[in-house]
Design a protein around this motif. Sequence first.
Motif, PDB file in Angstrom:
ATOM      1  N   ASP A 259      40.348  44.865  31.882  1.00 49.66           N
ATOM      2  CA  ASP A 259      39.938  43.587  31.297  1.00 49.66           C
ATOM      3  C   ASP A 259      38.494  43.717  30.811  1.00 49.66           C
TER       4      ASP A 259
ATOM      5  N   GLN B 141      36.998  42.436  34.426  1.00 44.28           N
ATOM      6  CA  GLN B 141      35.902  41.997  33.571  1.00 44.28           C
ATOM      7  C   GLN B 141      34.637  41.887  34.424  1.00 44.28           C
TER       8      GLN B 141
ATOM      9  N   SER C 288      42.497  36.985  30.683  1.00 38.62           N
ATOM     10  CA  SER C 288      42.257  37.373  32.075  1.00 38.62           C
ATOM     11  C   SER C 288      43.302  36.772  33.002  1.00 38.62           C
TER      12      SER C 288
END
Lengths: 332, 347
Positions: B194, B114, B66
């Motif tokens: 992500d 994410q 990330s």
Amino acid sequence: MTTTTPPAGPVPLLSAAELKVTFPGRRGAASARAVDGVDLDIGTGEIVALVGESGCGKTTLARALLGLVPPTRGRVTFAREPLGYGARALKAYRKRVQLVLQDPSGSLNPRHTVYDAVAEGLRIHAHPGDERAAVAEALSRAGLRPPERYFARYPHELSGGQRQRVVIAGALVLEPELIVADEPVASLDASVRGEILALLLSLRDELGLSALVVTHDLGLAWNIADRVAVMYLGRIVETGPVEEVLTAPQHPYTRALLSVLPESGEEPVVLMGEPPDPSRIPDGCRFHARCQVLASGEAARAGVDERCRTDSPPVLTGGAATQVACHWATAG
Amino acid sequence: MKRAPRASGVVEAAGARGAPGLLEIRDLRVTYGSGASAVPAVRGVDLAVGPGQKLGIAGESGCGKSTLALALLRLLPSSARLSGEILLDGEDVLTMKWGRLRAVRWAGASIVFQGAMHSLNAVHRIGDQIAEPVLLHRRATPAAGRARAAELLEQVGLPAARADAYPHELSGGQRQRVMIAMALACDPRLIVADEPTTALDVMIQAQILRLIERLVAEQDIGLLMISHDLAVLADTCDRLAVMYAGRIVEEGPARAVYDAAEHPYGRALSAAFPRIGDPASRRAPRGLPGDPPDPAALPSGCTFHPRCPVALDVCEREDQPLREAGPGRSAACVRVGAAVPAGEQPR
Ligand SMILES: Nc1ncnc2c1ncn2[C@@H]1O[C@H](COP(=O)(O)OP(=O)(O)OP(=O)(O)O)[C@@H](O)[C@H]1O
Ligand SMILES: Nc1ncnc2c1ncn2[C@@H]1O[C@H](COP(=O)(O)OP(=O)(O)O)[C@@H](O)[C@H]1O
Ligand code: SF4
Ligand code: SF4
Ligand SMILES: [Mg+2]
Ligand SMILES: [Mg+2]
């Protein structure tokens, strides 16, 4: 490959019969039939995987088996005795059947040390023996060795895999006969996941522990389960030994689930639309609106399409045999 | 659905240096904090993605995936220090002026974060949220913004009428589609995704992955997809990079890396994924013992050596650079490519 399937005993350890859990709809809305007629047996020393899409009723079924939610219909039997729902009966039951949740869902209190987290169950149940020894034993069984090194640690001082081991130790400390694990490895890295699954498998091999593992991960079932039950919209639609169900799936839904796995080598059957709604269960086969076999005309060629739309396939029995709730699969 | 190729001077600049040229990362380093508490999260990464190419980055939690994704658009917290080059169509993101960077963030490259499906604004209709970047960066009229939002919703497989819905009225999979629609709003050349499907169940995951694949193919977008799920990446991407402790330790064609990794860590990661039907993984879950390294206190030599099942004595002392490991492949391991050093036990 190191063990063989233990024969399911004549009397299952835990058994659900004609189980239904219905949640009333809010403000006149239709009620949600989250579990809609399930028979399921778990034998001593057996690992059963309950698989299916999000929202299909897995957690509700697991909670009903644990006595955390009373069934609307049907019954749960443990060691030949029907489950009692009085406070005392439930407390005794929860010593023998333990729930293992995934740690990220907050099952560990960040302000409790590992020791306190594991000892909690012993204190609730007023454990008569040596608490320290019991905690140490549970931690080492869960693979945290030497256990004393972990006693004073807090959850934030542990890795994700170690935290999951603490959660498992907390369940093991009361020496249960069966554990129900809801998505025990879903948020863990693949490398850690394998370690935790190996732990669950060794607990069965060494302690004869039974387990119901709730997951949407079919690979997990292949890794550790003896038997698999595939759930769709509140019902078990296919069940049997892992080798049979996962390598020769019969129900169109099981086939679709397997086909979308990265590893499947076949044309993926991606079911469109959202997970179906338990407050609007379709007539006929509950899968018929999404069924690829019906849509492609294959069911019509087998002459079962009419029944797909009007007749609900029968409820499968809870036992070990391979069974499928599908007119087309059973027509041949 | 296919867009006309975009006229752009910078494309040529990148093309002049040869393919692939859309995204080129050179010796990227990211360190959080400084002094004794410095955390080197990314430690010298080189990667490239061309138009229509799909690169997957795999690795354990905490390995720096990330951080790498956020660095690409300079979205890191101010405590992070960056060095190296991040060339987007030949232009270095790390030296861009603020105004230029803002434009690039939507039209050049955009990110699906994410857990992003939880980051939609709860009190705004999703249509308005999708239209927002179009209004801001394209100076579109509100009507044009609405039309674009409707078009984007249909591209991601949601009826245009859902534009009026609030996030809580959508399922997780639908929210993730909205995030993808938003990322596509200004016709980016590159999408960074992500963990786009990590919290979703298998069927919804399959829907989202097919959607991403289709969009990338139709619009000739470059894709950088990050996940800890090597199996998903191998299935979706053309190339695969395996990250360990802030570095790429293996890179190559996705299938080849998944099926036969050269680096021992790549092999362990791949072996951790069960192959249904394969007797070798039946009742034999496999993990990788040991914990991932603490980036603030990395092991000496090859950072994987404390967990490596085939480590040699030299591994504790010598850091291993990426080296060629077959056609189009590289791996950072002393056992790859070169002869095992004298005095060491061969494999
Ligand atoms: N703001 C920050 N300050 C200090 N350290 C940080 C910060 N953000 C991340 N790190 C550290 O940098 C390393 C890489 O983090 P990153 O979030 O990139 O990992 P990741 O591979 O994405 O992991 P995950 O799969 O858990 O998201 C980790 O050790 C992390 O603890
Ligand atoms: N307390 C509740 N009240 C109303 N509906 C519920 C409740 N708990 C679960 N449901 C509904 O029952 C269905 C099954 O839920 P659940 O068992 O949690 O599914 P799973 O665990 O498979 O994701 C879902 O549609 C869910 O929304
Ligand atoms: S009974 Fe008919 S609709 Fe239901 S799964 Fe079988 S073929 Fe499909
Ligand atoms: S360099 Fe040595 S320790 Fe590192 S991966 Fe290769 S063999 Fe293992
Ligand atoms: Mg659940
Ligand atoms: Mg991450």
